[in-house]
Design a protein around this motif. Structure first.
Motif, PDB file in Angstrom:
ATOM      1  N   PRO A  29       0.791  -1.231   0.000  1.00 53.05           N
ATOM      2  CA  PRO A  29       0.000   0.000   0.000  1.00 53.05           C
ATOM      3  C   PRO A  29       0.828   1.289   0.000  1.00 53.05           C
ATOM      4  O   PRO A  29       0.434   2.266  -0.608  1.00 53.05           O
ATOM      5  CB  PRO A  29      -0.827  -0.109   1.279  1.00 53.05           C
ATOM      6  N   ARG A  30       1.933   1.312   0.707  1.00 58.25           N
ATOM      7  CA  ARG A  30       2.708   2.554   0.790  1.00 58.25           C
ATOM      8  C   ARG A  30       4.158   2.365   0.377  1.00 58.25           C
ATOM      9  O   ARG A  30       4.717   3.170  -0.330  1.00 58.25           O
ATOM     10  CB  ARG A  30       2.656   3.122   2.207  1.00 58.25           C
ATOM     11  N   ASN A  31       4.761   1.326   0.862  1.00 60.46           N
ATOM     12  CA  ASN A  31       6.166   1.083   0.568  1.00 60.46           C
ATOM     13  C   ASN A  31       6.459  -0.393   0.781  1.00 60.46           C
ATOM     14  O   ASN A  31       5.593  -1.160   1.168  1.00 60.46           O
ATOM     15  CB  ASN A  31       7.057   1.956   1.465  1.00 60.46           C
ATOM     16  N   ARG A  32       7.669  -0.778   0.559  1.00 57.28           N
ATOM     17  CA  ARG A  32       8.055  -2.190   0.669  1.00 57.28           C
ATOM     18  C   ARG A  32       8.232  -2.640   2.115  1.00 57.28           C
ATOM     19  O   ARG A  32       8.539  -3.786   2.369  1.00 57.28           O
ATOM     20  CB  ARG A  32       9.337  -2.442  -0.113  1.00 57.28           C
ATOM     21  N   GLU A  33       8.029  -1.759   3.078  1.00 61.43           N
ATOM     22  CA  GLU A  33       8.145  -2.140   4.490  1.00 61.43           C
ATOM     23  C   GLU A  33       6.839  -2.723   5.034  1.00 61.43           C
ATOM     24  O   GLU A  33       6.816  -3.296   6.103  1.00 61.43           O
ATOM     25  CB  GLU A  33       8.580  -0.936   5.343  1.00 61.43           C
ATOM     26  N   LEU A  34       5.742  -2.519   4.316  1.00 67.64           N
ATOM     27  CA  LEU A  34       4.436  -3.037   4.724  1.00 67.64           C
ATOM     28  C   LEU A  34       3.846  -3.780   3.531  1.00 67.64           C
ATOM     29  O   LEU A  34       3.824  -3.262   2.414  1.00 67.64           O
ATOM     30  CB  LEU A  34       3.500  -1.903   5.146  1.00 67.64           C
ATOM     31  N   VAL A  35       3.371  -4.979   3.786  1.00 68.25           N
ATOM     32  CA  VAL A  35       2.737  -5.749   2.721  1.00 68.25           C
ATOM     33  C   VAL A  35       1.438  -6.330   3.251  1.00 68.25           C
ATOM     34  O   VAL A  35       1.366  -6.785   4.385  1.00 68.25           O
ATOM     35  CB  VAL A  35       3.678  -6.857   2.182  1.00 68.25           C
ATOM     36  N   TYR A  36       0.396  -6.249   2.409  1.00 69.18           N
ATOM     37  CA  TYR A  36      -0.885  -6.852   2.730  1.00 69.18           C
ATOM     38  C   TYR A  36      -0.975  -8.173   1.979  1.00 69.18           C
ATOM     39  O   TYR A  36      -0.811  -8.207   0.751  1.00 69.18           O
ATOM     40  CB  TYR A  36      -2.048  -5.975   2.281  1.00 69.18           C
ATOM     41  N   GLU A  37      -1.231  -9.253   2.706  1.00 65.50           N
ATOM     42  CA  GLU A  37      -1.542 -10.538   2.085  1.00 65.50           C
ATOM     43  C   GLU A  37      -3.058 -10.577   1.975  1.00 65.50           C
ATOM     44  O   GLU A  37      -3.753 -10.662   2.977  1.00 65.50           O
ATOM     45  CB  GLU A  37      -1.039 -11.680   2.961  1.00 65.50           C
ATOM     46  N   ARG A  38      -3.570 -10.457   0.749  1.00 67.82           N
ATOM     47  CA  ARG A  38      -5.016 -10.368   0.547  1.00 67.82           C
ATOM     48  C   ARG A  38      -5.585 -11.695   0.075  1.00 67.82           C
ATOM     49  O   ARG A  38      -5.142 -12.253  -0.915  1.00 67.82           O
ATOM     50  CB  ARG A  38      -5.340  -9.262  -0.455  1.00 67.82           C
ATOM     51  N   ASN A  39      -6.588 -12.173   0.817  1.00 67.01           N
ATOM     52  CA  ASN A  39      -7.321 -13.393   0.487  1.00 67.01           C
ATOM     53  C   ASN A  39      -8.668 -12.953  -0.064  1.00 67.01           C
ATOM     54  O   ASN A  39      -9.484 -12.393   0.670  1.00 67.01           O
ATOM     55  CB  ASN A  39      -7.501 -14.243   1.740  1.00 67.01           C
ATOM     56  N   ILE A  40      -8.894 -13.189  -1.341  1.00 65.56           N
ATOM     57  CA  ILE A  40     -10.089 -12.683  -2.020  1.00 65.56           C
ATOM     58  C   ILE A  40     -11.076 -13.827  -2.243  1.00 65.56           C
ATOM     59  O   ILE A  40     -10.717 -14.865  -2.811  1.00 65.56           O
ATOM     60  CB  ILE A  40      -9.722 -12.016  -3.357  1.00 65.56           C
ATOM     61  N   PHE A  41     -12.311 -13.603  -1.798  1.00 68.64           N
ATOM     62  CA  PHE A  41     -13.360 -14.617  -1.897  1.00 68.64           C
ATOM     63  C   PHE A  41     -14.524 -14.123  -2.744  1.00 68.64           C
ATOM     64  O   PHE A  41     -14.814 -12.926  -2.781  1.00 68.64           O
ATOM     65  CB  PHE A  41     -13.893 -14.964  -0.501  1.00 68.64           C
ATOM     66  N   HIS A  42     -15.213 -15.068  -3.391  1.00 68.64           N
ATOM     67  CA  HIS A  42     -16.436 -14.771  -4.123  1.00 68.64           C
ATOM     68  C   HIS A  42     -17.610 -15.342  -3.345  1.00 68.64           C
ATOM     69  O   HIS A  42     -17.589 -16.513  -2.954  1.00 68.64           O
ATOM     70  CB  HIS A  42     -16.379 -15.386  -5.524  1.00 68.64           C
ATOM     71  N   LEU A  43     -18.616 -14.503  -3.116  1.00 68.16           N
ATOM     72  CA  LEU A  43     -19.831 -14.923  -2.433  1.00 68.16           C
ATOM     73  C   LEU A  43     -21.029 -14.472  -3.254  1.00 68.16           C
ATOM     74  O   LEU A  43     -20.998 -13.411  -3.881  1.00 68.16           O
ATOM     75  CB  LEU A  43     -19.925 -14.297  -1.035  1.00 68.16           C
ATOM     76  N   ALA A  44     -22.091 -15.270  -3.247  1.00 68.16           N
ATOM     77  CA  ALA A  44     -23.333 -14.903  -3.918  1.00 68.16           C
ATOM     78  C   ALA A  44     -24.324 -14.438  -2.860  1.00 68.16           C
ATOM     79  O   ALA A  44     -24.479 -15.078  -1.812  1.00 68.16           O
ATOM     80  CB  ALA A  44     -23.899 -16.089  -4.683  1.00 68.16           C
ATOM     81  N   TYR A  45     -24.975 -13.327  -3.140  1.00 61.65           N
ATOM     82  CA  TYR A  45     -25.996 -12.781  -2.243  1.00 61.65           C
ATOM     83  C   TYR A  45     -27.328 -13.443  -2.560  1.00 61.65           C
ATOM     84  O   TYR A  45     -27.760 -13.479  -3.712  1.00 61.65           O
ATOM     85  CB  TYR A  45     -26.076 -11.266  -2.438  1.00 61.65           C
ATOM     86  N   THR A  46     -27.996 -13.982  -1.527  1.00 60.84           N
ATOM     87  CA  THR A  46     -29.261 -14.691  -1.743  1.00 60.84           C
ATOM     88  C   THR A  46     -30.479 -13.882  -1.300  1.00 60.84           C
ATOM     89  O   THR A  46     -31.605 -14.307  -1.511  1.00 60.84           O
ATOM     90  CB  THR A  46     -29.266 -16.040  -0.989  1.00 60.84           C
ATOM     91  N   GLY A  47     -30.237 -12.726  -0.700  1.00 62.83           N
ATOM     92  CA  GLY A  47     -31.342 -11.881  -0.250  1.00 62.83           C
ATOM     93  C   GLY A  47     -31.929 -11.081  -1.393  1.00 62.83           C
ATOM     94  O   GLY A  47     -31.499 -11.179  -2.542  1.00 62.83           O
ATOM     95  N   LYS A  48     -32.909 -10.261  -1.067  1.00 63.32           N
ATOM     96  CA  LYS A  48     -33.537  -9.396  -2.066  1.00 63.32           C
ATOM     97  C   LYS A  48     -32.619  -8.197  -2.296  1.00 63.32           C
ATOM     98  O   LYS A  48     -32.244  -7.498  -1.355  1.00 63.32           O
ATOM     99  CB  LYS A  48     -34.906  -8.932  -1.569  1.00 63.32           C
ATOM    100  N   GLU A  49     -32.249  -7.992  -3.556  1.00 62.50           N
ATOM    101  CA  GLU A  49     -31.370  -6.867  -3.881  1.00 62.50           C
ATOM    102  C   GLU A  49     -32.065  -5.560  -3.544  1.00 62.50           C
ATOM    103  O   GLU A  49     -33.205  -5.341  -3.910  1.00 62.50           O
ATOM    104  CB  GLU A  49     -31.006  -6.913  -5.371  1.00 62.50           C
TER     105      GLU A  49
END
Length: 142
Positions: free
Chosen positions: A79-99
């Motif tokens: 996000p800012r520099n090489r001293e901080l790193v985010y390990e991001r776990n990305i998930f897909h979810l389906a919404y079952t409620g009323k949009e």
């Protein structure tokens, strides 16, 4: 180097060309840009518990209205520099409620987002604006 573990949720509604993605912006800080629900995994917190906690905190949608479709990817973001790193776990979810039409959700949590108001909305995937912090880099996999 400091590592922070994160979760991101690609929540979709609809099918085929009608499919939409849930995004939000911070009402008080719109300059932060459009985002998908997500955040930091707390110490000793399970990955999926963090995922559902962040979704509910930022949108008000609870676990019972979602179907986990799978993990899309795991990547690193600096996000800012090489001293901080985010390990991001990305998930897909389906919404079952009323949009619902665009809605505001007020955050009640112990975290830094407490008191924030998020403006949530469903946007057709083929019309998505650029998302903050490259959060859209794995959209093609859902």
């Amino acid at each position: 180097m400091e590592l922070k573990r994160k979760v991101l949720a690609y929540i979709t509604s609809g099918e085929g060309s009608e499919r939409k993605l849930l995004v939000f912006e911070n009402k008080e800080h719109p300059e932060e840009g459009w985002q998908v629900p997500g955040g930091t995994i707390e110490k000793d917190e399970l990955l999926l518990d963090a995922l559902y906690r962040e979704i509910e905190e930022e949108t008000g949608i609870n676990r019972d209205e979602l179907v986990l479709k799978g993990k899309v990817t795991k990547n690193k973001h600096f996000p800012r520099n090489r001293e901080l790193v985010y390990e991001r776990n990305i998930f897909h979810l389906a919404y079952t409620g009323k949009e619902q039409p665009p809605w505001e959700h007020h955050v009640h949590s112990d975290g830094k987002d407490n008191g924030a108001t998020y403006c949530n909305r469903w946007i057709p995937i083929d019309s998505l604006p650029k998302l903050a912090s490259k959060q859209d880099e794995a959209i093609e996999f859902i």
